[in-house]
Design an enzyme around this catalytic site. Sequence first.
Site, PDB file in Angstrom:
ATOM      1  N   TYR A 150       2.496  35.425  16.262  1.00 35.30           N
ATOM      2  CA  TYR A 150       2.223  34.185  16.298  1.00 35.30           C
ATOM      3  C   TYR A 150       0.692  33.634  16.452  1.00 35.30           C
ATOM      4  O   TYR A 150       0.169  34.255  17.304  1.00 35.30           O
ATOM      5  CB  TYR A 150       3.109  33.574  17.355  1.00 35.30           C
ATOM      6  CG  TYR A 150       3.784  32.071  16.858  1.00 35.30           C
ATOM      7  CD1 TYR A 150       5.099  32.167  16.473  1.00 35.30           C
ATOM      8  CD2 TYR A 150       3.085  30.934  17.208  1.00 35.30           C
ATOM      9  CE1 TYR A 150       5.745  31.063  15.977  1.00 35.30           C
ATOM     10  CE2 TYR A 150       3.888  29.587  16.999  1.00 35.30           C
ATOM     11  CZ  TYR A 150       4.981  29.796  16.284  1.00 35.30           C
ATOM     12  OH  TYR A 150       5.660  28.645  15.852  1.00 35.30           O
TER      13      TYR A 150
ATOM     14  N   HIS B 251      -4.553  23.670  18.724  1.00 36.48           N
ATOM     15  CA  HIS B 251      -4.834  25.108  19.365  1.00 36.48           C
ATOM     16  C   HIS B 251      -6.201  25.541  19.071  1.00 36.48           C
ATOM     17  O   HIS B 251      -6.963  26.243  19.995  1.00 36.48           O
ATOM     18  CB  HIS B 251      -3.749  26.038  18.602  1.00 36.48           C
ATOM     19  CG  HIS B 251      -2.370  25.804  18.694  1.00 36.48           C
ATOM     20  ND1 HIS B 251      -2.092  26.444  19.918  1.00 36.48           N
ATOM     21  CD2 HIS B 251      -1.330  25.558  18.118  1.00 36.48           C
ATOM     22  CE1 HIS B 251      -0.629  26.036  20.212  1.00 36.48           C
ATOM     23  NE2 HIS B 251      -0.378  25.589  18.897  1.00 36.48           N
TER      24      HIS B 251
ATOM     25  N   ARG C 105      -2.116  18.417  15.752  1.00 35.54           N
ATOM     26  CA  ARG C 105      -1.199  19.001  16.685  1.00 35.54           C
ATOM     27  C   ARG C 105      -1.629  20.503  16.598  1.00 35.54           C
ATOM     28  O   ARG C 105      -1.878  21.212  17.532  1.00 35.54           O
ATOM     29  CB  ARG C 105       0.170  18.484  16.452  1.00 35.54           C
ATOM     30  CG  ARG C 105       1.130  19.188  17.425  1.00 35.54           C
ATOM     31  CD  ARG C 105       1.704  20.685  17.571  1.00 35.54           C
ATOM     32  NE  ARG C 105       2.062  21.001  16.472  1.00 35.54           N
ATOM     33  CZ  ARG C 105       2.546  22.233  16.054  1.00 35.54           C
ATOM     34  NH1 ARG C 105       2.026  23.267  16.663  1.00 35.54           N
ATOM     35  NH2 ARG C 105       2.990  22.459  14.925  1.00 35.54           N
ATOM     36  N   ASP C 106      -1.495  21.172  15.612  1.00 39.26           N
ATOM     37  CA  ASP C 106      -1.713  22.566  15.306  1.00 39.26           C
ATOM     38  C   ASP C 106      -3.297  22.656  15.345  1.00 39.26           C
ATOM     39  O   ASP C 106      -3.822  23.839  16.081  1.00 39.26           O
ATOM     40  CB  ASP C 106      -1.249  23.228  13.978  1.00 39.26           C
ATOM     41  CG  ASP C 106      -0.874  24.549  13.943  1.00 39.26           C
ATOM     42  OD1 ASP C 106      -1.475  25.524  14.559  1.00 39.26           O
ATOM     43  OD2 ASP C 106       0.520  24.819  13.532  1.00 39.26           O
TER      44      ASP C 106
ATOM     45  N   HIS D 259       0.778  29.761   7.602  1.00 40.34           N
ATOM     46  CA  HIS D 259      -0.510  29.871   8.322  1.00 40.34           C
ATOM     47  C   HIS D 259      -1.164  30.973   7.408  1.00 40.34           C
ATOM     48  O   HIS D 259      -0.790  31.540   6.555  1.00 40.34           O
ATOM     49  CB  HIS D 259      -0.342  30.345   9.679  1.00 40.34           C
ATOM     50  CG  HIS D 259      -0.245  29.542  10.989  1.00 40.34           C
ATOM     51  ND1 HIS D 259      -1.159  28.842  11.532  1.00 40.34           N
ATOM     52  CD2 HIS D 259       0.998  28.864  11.310  1.00 40.34           C
ATOM     53  CE1 HIS D 259      -0.531  27.935  12.591  1.00 40.34           C
ATOM     54  NE2 HIS D 259       0.630  27.932  12.175  1.00 40.34           N
TER      55      HIS D 259
ATOM     56  N   HIS E  12       6.275  25.864   6.706  1.00 39.55           N
ATOM     57  CA  HIS E  12       5.080  25.739   7.483  1.00 39.55           C
ATOM     58  C   HIS E  12       4.486  26.866   7.461  1.00 39.55           C
ATOM     59  O   HIS E  12       4.915  27.972   7.827  1.00 39.55           O
ATOM     60  CB  HIS E  12       5.255  25.453   8.937  1.00 39.55           C
ATOM     61  CG  HIS E  12       4.096  25.115   9.945  1.00 39.55           C
ATOM     62  ND1 HIS E  12       3.724  24.231  10.653  1.00 39.55           N
ATOM     63  CD2 HIS E  12       3.579  26.479  10.677  1.00 39.55           C
ATOM     64  CE1 HIS E  12       2.689  24.604  11.172  1.00 39.55           C
ATOM     65  NE2 HIS E  12       2.401  26.142  11.281  1.00 39.55           N
TER      66      HIS E  12
END
Length: 333
Positions: free
Chosen positions: A284, A16, A12-13, A195, A193
């Site tokens: 983001y 991107h 899912r991520d 990054h 979550h």
Amino acid sequence: MKKVKIFDLTLRDGSHAKSHQFTPEQMAVLAEQIDSTGVAAIEFGHGNGLGGSALQYGFAAATDREYMEAVAPVVKNADLSIIILPGVGTRHELHLAKEFGAKYARMCTQITEVDIAEQHIKMAKQLGMIPIAVLPCAGIIPVKDTVRYTQMAESYGAEVIYLLDGGGYQLPEQTYERIAAMKKAVDVPIGFHGHNNLQLAVANSKAAVEAGAEYIDCCLKGFGAGAGNCPTEIFAAVMDRMEIDCGIDLYKTMDIAEQYLRPLMPRAMEVDNDRIMLGYAGCYSSFLLFAQRAGARYGVDPRDIIKEIGRRQCTEGQEDICIDVAYALAQKK
């Protein structure tokens, strides 16, 4: 022994990082392999969640239903998870997820707009799913406000509440402080979550666990938006060193990442100038490719676009604003 549940977001991520071009066949192969690693749940689909395949965010290689039909039958051990940006995904997407047996329905809004997710959270609960509130950009507001919005999410019926550092902006001490405050304020489990734009995804995830988080999002090889997410295999190794049970078969996870995912990766999850800027500006991570394309189109440095997006505190689902920002910056030249 303390336990932590890992949600795997490679499909899912990671979407991107592939401009949402995973094929259903690729997803099925990867999902079946990831299912054997011991993760608690597998999240999959368009990077912007169910309903996200659109001109603004990028069209996926397949429909939500086609991804569901490919992935659901091959996942036998882990639970299925989906994510929805309320307004992008609707009741129709929730019913679709329920049809294919998704256990977790995660609702992601800007943290200050968590009230937008109230109807989605309640509907997911009515459908028998476990609703999870995912709250991005907490690092840019005071801790007391993070707590207030966390309590609002709990009041709507969220059964798990996530702190999402979508820009890789937070420092470990900020993560610890916020997770600890959230944990103290509500009676439901807390997740994190992260990054990796400042190379702190593992450190922040570790800090979250130390502060009481019970759910951590990871991706094989960190494959995700921007400089990627917390790498599953590295986080599992850290948890093992800390004698915390996360259920992961470390060797198998490493081998699957190398054998099955690496050939599909357009590039390694290195940290280059634009990705550093995401973390520095608190932008983001899903804005990266949009900022780069808009910069090339209008002759503007993507870093300036990213910096302005961070200043505006935009969140996932607003990526097309990069065009407006790039145009405005070009006019100032």
